[in-house]
Enzyme design. Structure first.
Site, PDB file in Angstrom:
ATOM      1  N   LYS A   1       0.848  -1.195   0.000  1.00 37.34           N
ATOM      2  CA  LYS A   1       0.000   0.000   0.000  1.00 37.34           C
ATOM      3  C   LYS A   1       0.885   1.247   0.000  1.00 37.34           C
ATOM      4  O   LYS A   1       2.092   1.152   0.210  1.00 37.34           O
ATOM      5  CB  LYS A   1      -0.923  -0.018   1.222  1.00 37.34           C
ATOM      6  CG  LYS A   1      -0.179   0.034   2.553  1.00 37.34           C
ATOM      7  CD  LYS A   1      -1.117  -0.201   3.727  1.00 37.34           C
ATOM      8  CE  LYS A   1      -0.344  -0.156   5.034  1.00 37.34           C
ATOM      9  NZ  LYS A   1      -1.163  -0.620   6.167  1.00 37.34           N
TER      10      LYS A   1
ATOM     11  N   TYR B   1      17.974  28.575   9.487  1.00 35.28           N
ATOM     12  CA  TYR B   1      16.782  29.304   9.936  1.00 35.28           C
ATOM     13  C   TYR B   1      16.672  29.299  11.460  1.00 35.28           C
ATOM     14  O   TYR B   1      16.787  28.257  12.100  1.00 35.28           O
ATOM     15  CB  TYR B   1      15.523  28.665   9.363  1.00 35.28           C
ATOM     16  CG  TYR B   1      15.331  28.944   7.891  1.00 35.28           C
ATOM     17  CD1 TYR B   1      15.133  30.245   7.428  1.00 35.28           C
ATOM     18  CD2 TYR B   1      15.334  27.898   6.979  1.00 35.28           C
ATOM     19  CE1 TYR B   1      14.948  30.487   6.072  1.00 35.28           C
ATOM     20  CE2 TYR B   1      15.139  28.139   5.620  1.00 35.28           C
ATOM     21  CZ  TYR B   1      14.953  29.445   5.178  1.00 35.28           C
ATOM     22  OH  TYR B   1      14.763  29.686   3.845  1.00 35.28           O
TER      23      TYR B   1
HETATM   24  C1  LIG Z   1      -0.445  -1.775   6.746  1.00 39.62           C
HETATM   25  C2  LIG Z   1      -1.093  -3.028   7.119  1.00 39.62           C
HETATM   26  C3  LIG Z   1      -0.333  -4.196   7.337  1.00 39.62           C
HETATM   27  C4  LIG Z   1       1.178  -4.193   7.323  1.00 39.62           C
HETATM   28  O1  LIG Z   1       1.662  -3.602   8.505  1.00 39.62           O
HETATM   29  P1  LIG Z   1       3.239  -3.563   8.826  1.00 39.62           P
HETATM   30  O2  LIG Z   1       3.297  -3.061  10.216  1.00 39.62           O
HETATM   31  O3  LIG Z   1       3.834  -2.626   7.841  1.00 39.62           O
HETATM   32  O4  LIG Z   1       3.727  -4.939   8.647  1.00 39.62           O
HETATM   33  C5  LIG Z   1      -1.007  -5.358   7.585  1.00 39.62           C
HETATM   34  N1  LIG Z   1      -2.366  -5.395   7.657  1.00 39.62           N
HETATM   35  C6  LIG Z   1      -3.117  -4.294   7.483  1.00 39.62           C
HETATM   36  C7  LIG Z   1      -4.592  -4.377   7.591  1.00 39.62           C
HETATM   37  C8  LIG Z   1      -2.519  -3.074   7.223  1.00 39.62           C
HETATM   38  O5  LIG Z   1      -3.273  -1.984   7.052  1.00 39.62           O
END
Ligand SMILES: *Cc1c(COP(=O)(O)O)cnc(C)c1O
Length: 356
Positions: free
Chosen positions: A35, A253
């Protein structure tokens, strides 16, 4: 000559990290979570290097369709399911497995006209209180879905809020058992942390994300230092200017850093508009010319300052590693009060990316 910043994606690291996940969960199938554009690495750049996986999990339809168009034939799971009933036609066309967490989705699925049943992940809320049915509702939901023509294989799914700790999954696991009572159901429970640290939660499909990219689910690199996991992204740039400042001089800054004595300072072509965290304070680790040193003062939009005291040989053109093999993204993240997840996802489109 273009700006010297570049993000390098290491295909061998992605492959190795997937192999390590396989060893950690040898009896489970793997949803590789890609994702958020492959956690910022670019889904189109990385998916082939993870193609030993059993399926890809993500949440944008566009990303799912891209994988199908590139020829990925194995399963794709939509982690948040469909957002509107209109999308069911595309789920059907591209044969996407969908998670299901709300009653309106059951209704929409019942009413949809599909060419073939869709596989479903029934999401149960085991305490995180984000998405899903309560454990006591699952039996009813399951029977309702089972009776639908549009429903193919069904899997029970949950997500842990605190899988980094030993106790974090105890109560959620009890809730899963409660939800699964009397059902003969495959299960998918484990994110990266549970995949590494809780074999009792592996079941049929694990869903690792962050470990595929070689960062720690706990935010602490030490927690995965002995696993063989390798950072999949290195962010480098060059020193483009050197300043020798007198004791008391302010840097950047707000003059948030003052030299305590005469000091050589390097200016690196990387700033928050590249995705480097603006909240990284003085002292955030950075590698310059192969030597570990630190940032100084406020990170600017396009530049940041580094201390050249430990590396007097460094000068204009010296390489700086902002994160990667030497400087773990987890170290930079924790210095800036965040986690590696956020930094990798926040790499901005203006940074050129190379795949090796
Ligand atoms: C993002 C996500 C994962 C993966 O999580 P990690 O901590 O990156 O391994 C697994 N399941 C769901 C539903 C997620 O949204």
């Amino acid at each position: 000559m273009s700006r010297p910043i570049v993000a390098t994606i290491h295909s061998a690291a992605l492959r190795q990290n997937l192999a390590i996940v396989r060893q950690a969960a040898p009896d489970s199938r793997i949803w590789s979570v890609v994702k958020a554009n492959g956690y910022g690495h670019g889904i189109d750049r990385i998916w082939q290097h993870l193609s030993d996986t059993d399926g890809f999990a993500l949440l944008n339809l566009e990303e799912a369709i891209l994988l199908r168009e590139r020829g990925w034939k194995k399963p794709i799971l939509l982690l948040e399911g469909f957002f509107h009933s209109d999308e069911l036609a595309l789920l059907d066309r591209y044969r996407l497995t969908t998670s299901l967490h709300s009653n309106w989705q059951i209704k929409a699925l019942a009413q949809a006209r599909l060419s073939a049943p869709l596989d479903i992940y029934v999401k149960v809320n085991t305490g995180m209180n984000r998405l899903g049915f309560l454990p006591e509702q699952v039996h009813n939901v399951w029977q309702k879905l089972r009776a639908l023509e549009n429903v193919g294989e069904m899997t029970l799914m949950t997500h842990f809020a605190e899988a980094e700790s030993a106790e974090g999954i105890v109560e959620p696991m009890k809730q899963v058992e409660r939800a699964a009572e009397g059902l003969d159901c495959p299960r998918s429970l484990s994110n990266s942390a549970a995949t590494l640290w809780h074999p009792e939660a592996h079941f049929d499909w694990v869903r690792p994300g962050i470990v595929l990219y070689g960062a720690s689910p706990s935010g602490q690199w030490q927690d995965i230092a002995s696993t063989g996991l390798k950072p999949a992204m290195t962010l480098t740039s060059d020193v483009i200017a050197v300043q020798t400042v007198k004791a008391g001089a302010g840097i950047g800054y707000g003059y948030r850093y003052h030299a305590s004595e005469e000091q050589r300072i390097g200016i690196v072509a990387c700033g928050y508009a590249d995705g480097y965290p603006r909240h990284a304070p003085t002292g955030t680790p950075v590698m310059v010319d192969g030597v570990r040193t630190r940032t100084l003062g406020t990170v600017s939009m396009d530049m940041l300052a580094v201390d050249l005291t430990p590396c007097p040989q460094a000068g204009i053109g010296s390489k700086a590693e902002l994160w990667g093999e030497q400087i773990k993204i987890d170290e930079v993240a924790s210095s800036a009060g965040t986690v590696g997840y956020e930094l990798m996802c926040a790499l901005t489109p203006r940074v050129p990316v190379e795949v090796r």
